[in-house]
Design an enzyme around this catalytic site. Structure first.
Site, short mmCIF file in Angstrom:
data_model
loop_
_atom_site.label_atom_id
_atom_site.label_comp_id
_atom_site.label_asym_id
_atom_site.label_seq_id
_atom_site.Cartn_x
_atom_site.Cartn_y
_atom_site.Cartn_z
N HIS A 122 16.17 68.33 -5.84
CA HIS A 122 16.90 69.60 -5.70
C HIS A 122 16.61 70.19 -4.33
O HIS A 122 15.80 69.66 -3.57
CB HIS A 122 16.52 70.58 -6.81
CG HIS A 122 15.06 70.71 -7.05
ND1 HIS A 122 14.21 71.28 -6.14
CD2 HIS A 122 14.28 70.30 -8.08
CE1 HIS A 122 12.99 71.24 -6.60
NE2 HIS A 122 12.99 70.63 -7.77
P1 TYD Z 1 11.00 71.51 -11.46
O1 TYD Z 1 10.71 72.26 -10.21
O2 TYD Z 1 12.42 71.47 -11.94
O3 TYD Z 1 10.41 70.05 -11.30
P2 TYD Z 1 11.18 68.71 -10.92
O4 TYD Z 1 12.23 69.08 -9.95
O5 TYD Z 1 10.15 67.80 -10.36
O6 TYD Z 1 11.74 68.21 -12.21
O7 TYD Z 1 10.08 72.10 -12.62
C1 TYD Z 1 10.01 71.50 -13.89
C2 TYD Z 1 9.86 72.61 -14.92
O8 TYD Z 1 8.69 73.38 -14.67
C3 TYD Z 1 11.02 73.58 -14.96
O9 TYD Z 1 11.31 73.84 -16.32
C4 TYD Z 1 10.51 74.83 -14.33
C5 TYD Z 1 9.02 74.76 -14.55
N1 TYD Z 1 8.24 75.34 -13.42
C6 TYD Z 1 7.63 76.56 -13.59
O10 TYD Z 1 7.71 77.21 -14.65
N2 TYD Z 1 6.91 77.07 -12.54
C7 TYD Z 1 6.77 76.41 -11.36
O11 TYD Z 1 6.11 76.89 -10.42
C8 TYD Z 1 7.43 75.14 -11.20
C9 TYD Z 1 7.35 74.37 -9.92
C10 TYD Z 1 8.15 74.64 -12.26
#
Ligand code: TYD
Length: 142
Positions: free
Chosen positions: A56
Site C-alpha cells: 500500500h
Molecule cells: P497493515 O498496515 O495493513 O499491514 P500490512 O500492510 O503489512 O498487511 O496492518 C495490518 C493490521 O494491523 C490492520 O488491521 C491495521 C492494524 N495496525 C494497527 O492497528 N496499528 C498499526 O500501527 C499498524 C501498522 C497496523
C-alpha cells in the site's frame, strides 16, 4: 505544481554503529538521523516464508524501515519507477517519504522488521489499491 518526491528521495540511511567486542550498538535520534518526529513504532515478525506485507501507500506517513534481525526486501514505487532495497543489516534504515507504494517481501526466517512512523495509526492514511495510488499521484502532480 507541488514538488513531489521521486524515487531518488528514498534512501538508505547508514545509522551510527558503535563496534565493541562485547557486542555492537546502534541508535536513532529523531530529527537528527531521520528527518521526522517519531509518533509510532511497530514491528513485523514471524512472517511465514513467501508472504508479502505492506502492499500500500501512505498519504502522510513518512517512515524508516529497519531489519533489526534477518533480512527482507522493500519494493518502492513512485508511480513511474520501481526500486528494490535489500535490508540485511541492523544499522541500515530505509527512509520512505510519504506518497510511495511499498511492499515488503522475501523475509528470511526469524527476521524482524521495525518501522518508525511519523504518524499515529490512521486507516484513512492508507491507499490500498495500486490503481488508486496512480490516480492519487496524477492528481498530486497537477
Ligand atoms: P497493515 O498496515 O495493513 O499491514 P500490512 O500492510 O503489512 O498487511 O496492518 C495490518 C493490521 O494491523 C490492520 O488491521 C491495521 C492494524 N495496525 C494497527 O492497528 N496499528 C498499526 O500501527 C499498524 C501498522 C497496523
Amino acid at each position: 505544481m507541488v514538488n513531489k518526491m521521486s524515487i531518488k528521495d528514498v534512501i538508505i540511511i547508514d545509522l551510527p554503529k558503535i563496534l565493541d567486542e562485547r557486542g555492537n550498538l546502534s541508535f536513532i535520534e529523531e530529527e537528527n538521523h531521520i528527518p521526522f518526529k517519531i509518533e509510532r513504532i511497530y514491528w513485523i515478525y514471524d512472517v511465514p516464508g513467501g508472504q508479502v506485507r505492506g502492499g500500500h501507500a501512505f498519504k502522510e506517513q513518512q517512515e524508516l524501515i529497519v531489519a533489526l534481525s534477518g533480512s527482507f526486501d522493500v519494493l518502492v514505487d513512485d508511480g513511474k519507477v520501481q526500486k528494490t532495497f535489500s535490508l540485511n543489516r541492523s544499522y541500515y534504515g530505509l527512509f520512505v517519504p510519504a506518497g510511495f507504494w511499498r511492499e515488503m517481501q522475501n523475509f528470511s526466517t526469524n527476521s524482524l522488521a521495525m518501522v518508525l512512523s511519523s504518524t499515529h495509526y490512521d486507516a484513512d492514511d492508507y491507499i490500498h489499491s495500486y490503481r488508486e495510488f496512480l490516480t492519487y499521484n496524477k492528481n498530486y502532480d497537477k
